[in-house]
Design an enzyme around this catalytic site. Structure first.
Site, PDB file in Angstrom:
ATOM      1  N   GLY A 166       0.793  -1.216   0.000  1.00 26.10           N
ATOM      2  CA  GLY A 166       0.000   0.000   0.000  1.00 26.10           C
ATOM      3  C   GLY A 166       0.827   1.267   0.000  1.00 26.10           C
ATOM      4  CG  ASP A 225       4.490   1.902   7.629  1.00 28.83           C
ATOM      5  OD1 ASP A 225       3.756   2.003   8.614  1.00 28.83           O
ATOM      6  OD2 ASP A 225       4.278   1.084   6.712  1.00 28.83           O
ATOM      7  CG  ASP A 239       5.102  30.310  39.702  1.00 33.07           C
ATOM      8  OD1 ASP A 239       4.371  30.174  40.697  1.00 33.07           O
ATOM      9  OD2 ASP A 239       5.357  29.375  38.917  1.00 33.07           O
ATOM     10  CE1 TYR A 240      10.561  27.639  45.759  1.00 27.64           C
ATOM     11  CE2 TYR A 240       8.901  25.908  45.731  1.00 27.64           C
ATOM     12  CZ  TYR A 240      10.180  26.342  46.041  1.00 27.64           C
ATOM     13  OH  TYR A 240      11.067  25.480  46.618  1.00 27.64           O
TER      14      TYR A 240
HETATM   15  P1  ADP Z   1      -0.467  -3.939   2.357  1.00 27.34           P
HETATM   16  O1  ADP Z   1      -0.060  -2.545   2.374  1.00 27.34           O
HETATM   17  O2  ADP Z   1      -0.557  -4.566   3.698  1.00 27.34           O
HETATM   18  O3  ADP Z   1       0.324  -4.783   1.424  1.00 27.34           O
HETATM   19  P2  ADP Z   1      -2.806  -2.964   0.884  1.00 27.34           P
HETATM   20  O4  ADP Z   1      -4.039  -3.651   0.476  1.00 27.34           O
HETATM   21  O5  ADP Z   1      -3.008  -1.672   1.582  1.00 27.34           O
HETATM   22  O6  ADP Z   1      -1.978  -3.980   1.766  1.00 27.34           O
HETATM   23  O7  ADP Z   1      -1.932  -2.650  -0.379  1.00 27.34           O
HETATM   24  C1  ADP Z   1      -1.513  -3.641  -1.265  1.00 27.34           C
HETATM   25  C2  ADP Z   1      -1.040  -2.983  -2.558  1.00 27.34           C
HETATM   26  O8  ADP Z   1      -0.248  -3.912  -3.279  1.00 27.34           O
HETATM   27  C3  ADP Z   1      -2.195  -2.612  -3.458  1.00 27.34           C
HETATM   28  O9  ADP Z   1      -1.955  -1.353  -4.021  1.00 27.34           O
HETATM   29  C4  ADP Z   1      -2.213  -3.700  -4.511  1.00 27.34           C
HETATM   30  O10 ADP Z   1      -2.640  -3.264  -5.772  1.00 27.34           O
HETATM   31  C5  ADP Z   1      -0.775  -4.136  -4.584  1.00 27.34           C
HETATM   32  N1  ADP Z   1      -0.731  -5.584  -4.869  1.00 27.34           N
HETATM   33  C6  ADP Z   1      -1.330  -6.522  -4.168  1.00 27.34           C
HETATM   34  N2  ADP Z   1      -1.140  -7.725  -4.712  1.00 27.34           N
HETATM   35  C7  ADP Z   1      -0.398  -7.541  -5.783  1.00 27.34           C
HETATM   36  C8  ADP Z   1       0.157  -8.422  -6.765  1.00 27.34           C
HETATM   37  N3  ADP Z   1      -0.022  -9.739  -6.748  1.00 27.34           N
HETATM   38  N4  ADP Z   1       0.888  -7.899  -7.706  1.00 27.34           N
HETATM   39  C9  ADP Z   1       1.092  -6.577  -7.753  1.00 27.34           C
HETATM   40  N5  ADP Z   1       0.611  -5.703  -6.873  1.00 27.34           N
HETATM   41  C10 ADP Z   1      -0.131  -6.178  -5.883  1.00 27.34           C
HETATM   42  C1  G6P Z   2       2.638  -2.650   4.406  1.00 23.63           C
HETATM   43  C2  G6P Z   2       3.536  -1.731   5.187  1.00 23.63           C
HETATM   44  C3  G6P Z   2       4.559  -1.087   4.266  1.00 23.63           C
HETATM   45  C4  G6P Z   2       5.310  -2.153   3.503  1.00 23.63           C
HETATM   46  C5  G6P Z   2       4.330  -3.042   2.764  1.00 23.63           C
HETATM   47  C6  G6P Z   2       5.033  -4.194   2.040  1.00 23.63           C
HETATM   48  O1  G6P Z   2       1.912  -1.880   3.528  1.00 23.63           O
HETATM   49  O2  G6P Z   2       2.765  -0.767   5.841  1.00 23.63           O
HETATM   50  O3  G6P Z   2       5.468  -0.306   5.016  1.00 23.63           O
HETATM   51  O4  G6P Z   2       6.224  -1.570   2.601  1.00 23.63           O
HETATM   52  O5  G6P Z   2       3.402  -3.585   3.675  1.00 23.63           O
HETATM   53  O6  G6P Z   2       5.835  -4.905   2.937  1.00 23.63           O
HETATM   54  P1  G6P Z   2       7.404  -5.075   2.730  1.00 23.63           P
HETATM   55  O7  G6P Z   2       7.901  -5.675   3.997  1.00 23.63           O
HETATM   56  O8  G6P Z   2       7.537  -5.971   1.552  1.00 23.63           O
HETATM   57  O9  G6P Z   2       8.000  -3.751   2.447  1.00 23.63           O
END
Ligand code: ADP
Ligand code: G6P
Length: 735
Positions: A30, A142, A508-509
């Site tokens: 994310g 983060d 003041d104290y």
């Molecule tokens: P986290 O941050 O815990 O990984 P989120 O759902 O907030 O979970 O974000 C995941 C992000 O990674 C999303 O933007 C999604 O599109 C991307 N993502 C998830 N799975 C895949 C994948 N198989 N290949 C490419 N991108 C992915």
């Molecule tokens: C979550 C965390 C991010 C991290 C991501 C993927 O979204 O909040 O900080 O970058 O997961 O995890 P990774 O350990 O592969 O960076």
């Protein structure tokens, strides 16, 4: 031009070596996907780890890596293999990640990984310091970098620092179990603005700050090290247009443009009427509730067998942190569960679960999002969950149903989804059925509402709101700040103090000349203080006034032997040199017998609080109690007492962790201005830390040099940071 520096563990791109060639791929997760757009828009830089360790690099490769990242406006932080093992796999992902996601039993702490976490955070901070100039903004991301804000602030206090926590912040009861809880909070508090996805995480953080660091918290502002830190929630969004546009383009594709995956999906969907697909996408992480989901799906197939051979669960899991044992176990458990269920239910032409364990290109994600009738997202704990929002953005025909765990941050905004408790199989199974059978108009109604919200609060808006808020924090901070006493001011003060003209010095104290102690009676003057005052007193035509909330008896005991003018009980009585105590105001005290029992009931119910009985006032001290509880009690006490004291001349005065009930006829302002009238002086100085001193700052003549101790909203013209600063100022003046 000022710039914004984003700092995160991973850069938005990852570099790897393939056949001696560098390969650059986008990062998943994310955080990286979310901030990418923001970074590309500005002239800022992004500092983070490239994905390679120092051991994998020779000078030539390192130069290539630097070239590759520079092209993307990035700066690489070099990590050794040991750093990676102990900072990333170790402390970040074996201690902090499980702790913040309520998996206490997975949380492993050891000193070595803590030390490396600290040193790697310092590496990131040093990189920031190398690139940041005054006026820049630093935005740290983060849990991997919790200590960076304080490390940067220590070296460059004038740079505005924001920190955003992308994962949940756990409740105090969880957080308090962690050995380094204090250090982590102090690290974060180096920032000027701290952001969370939801109000709940914000609340949990503030509660820990109050209880663990005993800091003053007013609404969402923390006062710490003479700075005011704002804490707020900013739910992160996605690049909505990008997903929407990709889905629209996808719709227009002809047969030969389609991917292999899309062709397979089409085959399944076109098999017969009523065939549907359920999608789940996540990193392979134990917080994502993957086994729960598979088991709930199995239960669904058993409970509603009419859906067998019609529907299919497509489960995409991206490999993640696979060197951490818990992730390996999860992978094994998932493989076994999928195998068992597919074995149990499959027929010649149907397998219930299609399971992919890999990262997929963006285009394939769009294939999956646009082809699935239902998204089944069931984390047991998730800071936000962007996949849910991405699914919504790609549903350009306004159909499709989102089933979403209420344990995700996203669920707070996505009310029109079918919200489920990921631990309740029955509820998940029933929601799957409801989703599959939901009439189109209802799907559209829900989807429209979801789309409206997700499109409005995009990732751009999220970042803008955060940055605007960071600007505001800095402005507010400057507005309320009196001028800090600097050397040039001290020179001016000194010239006035040493002049032949008459001078008055109000002190003041508690909180000004001495620091607060657990028991009020322990804050006695020490030898150093006596010596400083004595030296000051030797200055010609300077009158020292100690003006305090303390009672006559105490002031007499501590300063009776000195020639200073003493003012007790915030201005009830006064003693001049060689004279007896006199009452400045005639006051009644009969109200005390009525108020005391009321206060006592609060003391009984609030362990650690105490009542101080002064001659003309009653004070309820709550310095030694749980501050959250005290604040609740304060509201109750105020309500009770306000009705009690209506139609009297009593008033409630809030000091530093004390509530005092006293006559409104008395305050330090009246007492100080009376004295200033009686002893006309050319130069007046007044120093105090408290709410009660504000009256004095306000009512003394305009020419007075008023100095507040601590950074808080004040009427004083100047401020110093601490009692120690007051003492050193007085020492210099006396020299
Ligand atoms: P986290 O941050 O815990 O990984 P989120 O759902 O907030 O979970 O974000 C995941 C992000 O990674 C999303 O933007 C999604 O599109 C991307 N993502 C998830 N799975 C895949 C994948 N198989 N290949 C490419 N991108 C992915
Ligand atoms: C979550 C965390 C991010 C991290 C991501 C993927 O979204 O909040 O900080 O970058 O997961 O995890 P990774 O350990 O592969 O960076």
């Amino acid at each position: 031009m000022n710039k914004t520096i984003i700092v995160s563990n991973r850069l938005p791109l990852q570099v790897s070596i393939n056949d001696d060639e560098l390969e650059v791929t986008p990062s998943v997760g994310g955080l990286a996907t979310g901030l990418k757009t923001v970074h590309k828009d500005g002239n800022g830089i992004w500092i983070g780890w490239s994905g390679l360790t120092s051991e994998e690099l020779n000078p030539e490769l390192e130069a290539k890596v630097n070239d590759a990242v520079t092209k993307e406006q990035c700066v690489a932080v070099n990590l050794t293999q040991k750093d990676l093992d102990l900072y990333y796999y170790g402390f970040s992902n074996r201690a902090l990640w499980p702790l913040f996601h309520y998996f206490i039993e997975y949380t492993e702490y050891n000193t070595e990984s803590w030390e490396v976490y600290r040193s790697v955070n310092q590496k990131f901070a040093d990189k920031v310091l190398e690139h940041a100039v005054d006026g820049d903004k630093v935005w740290v991301q983060d849990y991997q970098l919790l200590l960076v804000p304080a490390m940067v602030k220590a070296k460059k206090p004038n740079i505005s620092i924001g920190f955003f926590n992308h994962i949940p912040f756990p409740s105090y009861e969880i957080f308090r179990t962690f050995p380094k809880r204090k250090e982590l909070l102090e690290g974060m508090l180096g920032a000027d603005l701290i952001g969370f996805h939801t109000y709940d995480y914000e609340r949990h953080f503030l509660s820990s700050v109050k209880r663990i660091l005993s800091l003053e918290v007013n609404f969402n502002k923390v006062t710490y090290n003479n700075r005011i830190i704002k804490v707020d929630s900013f739910p992160m969004g996605i690049d909505y247009e990008k997903f929407e546009q990709a889905a629209l383009d996808h719709d227009k594709m002809n047969e030969d443009e389609k991917s292999e995956i899309q062709k397979r999906l089409d085959q399944h969907l076109q098999k017969e009427d009523g065939v549907k697909m359920i999608l789940s996408i996540d990193r392979m992480d134990y917080t994502k509730g993957i086994p729960n989901r598979i088991k709930a799906f199995e239960y669904f197939l058993k409970k509603y067998p009419q859906f067998q051979e019609k529907i299919r669960l497509i489960m995409l899991a991206v490999p993640s942190r696979s060197q951490v044992p818990q992730y390996q176990k999860l992978k094994q458990e998932t493989d076994e569960l999928v195998g068992r269920i597919n074995g149990e239910f499959s027929t010649v032409s149907w397998t219930p679960i299609w399971y992919f364990y890999r990262a997929l290109p963006f285009q394939n994600l769009i294939d999956l999002y646009t082809s699935s009738d239902v998204a089944l997202i069931t984390p047991v704990r998730d800071g936000m969950n962007l996949v849910a929002k991405e699914y919504i953005a790609t549903r350009t025909r306004e159909d499709g149903v989102l089933i979403l765990s209420e344990m995700t941050g996203a669920s707070k905004e996505l009310n029109e989804a079918l919200l489920i408790n990921p631990f309740n199989n029955e509820e998940i199974a029933d929601s799957i059925k409801q989703a599959l059978e939901m009439p189109k108009p209802e799907q559209q109604q829900r989807m429209q509402a979801l789309q409206k919200r997700v499109s409005r609060y995009s990732v751009k808006k999220w970042a803008n709101e955060f940055m605007n808020s960071l600007n505001q924090v800095h402005k507010v901070y400057q507005i309320i700040e009196a001028k800090k006493v600097e050397n040039s001011d001290i020179d001016t003060f000194k010239a006035k103090i040493k002049s032949k003209e008459k001078k008055l010095l109000f002190l003041d104290y508690d909180g000004t000349l001495v620091n607060f102690t657990k028991q009020p009676e322990n804050a006695k003057p020490d030898q150093e203080l006596y010596a400083i005052l004595e030296k000051l007193n030797a200055i010609d035509s300077l009158k020292i006034v100690i003006i305090s909330g303390r009672d006559k008896k105490t002031l007499n005991e501590w300063f009776g032997h000195t020639p200073y003018t003493l003012v007790s009980d915030h201005g009830v009585s006064m003693r001049l040199e060689n004279e007896d105590w006199k009452m400045i105001e005639r006051l009644k005290t009969d109200w005390m017998e009525d108020v005391l029992p009321v206060l006592e009931t609060f003391v009984d119910r609030t362990p650690g609080t105490l009542i101080e009985k002064k001659k003309y006032s009653l004070a309820w001290h709550y310095r030694n109690t749980d501050l959250e509880l005290a604040q609740k009690r304060l509201v109750e006490i105020r309500t009770v007492l306000t009705s009690f004291i209506s139609n009297t001349d009593l008033t409630l005065l809030e000091g530093n962790k004390v509530l005092e009930i006293k006559s409104s006829k008395v305050n330090k302002g009246r007492a100080a201005s009376n004295l200033a009238d009686h002893f006309p002086a050319e130069h007046i100085f007044a120093i105090g830390d408290d709410w009660t001193d504000e009256f004095m700052f306000e009512e003394l003549p305009e020419k007075a040099h008023t100095i507040k101790v601590g950074v808080r909203k004040t009427k004083a013209k100047y401020y110093v940071n601490s009692v120690e600063n007051v003492r050193s100022l007085l020492k210099t003046l006396a020299e």
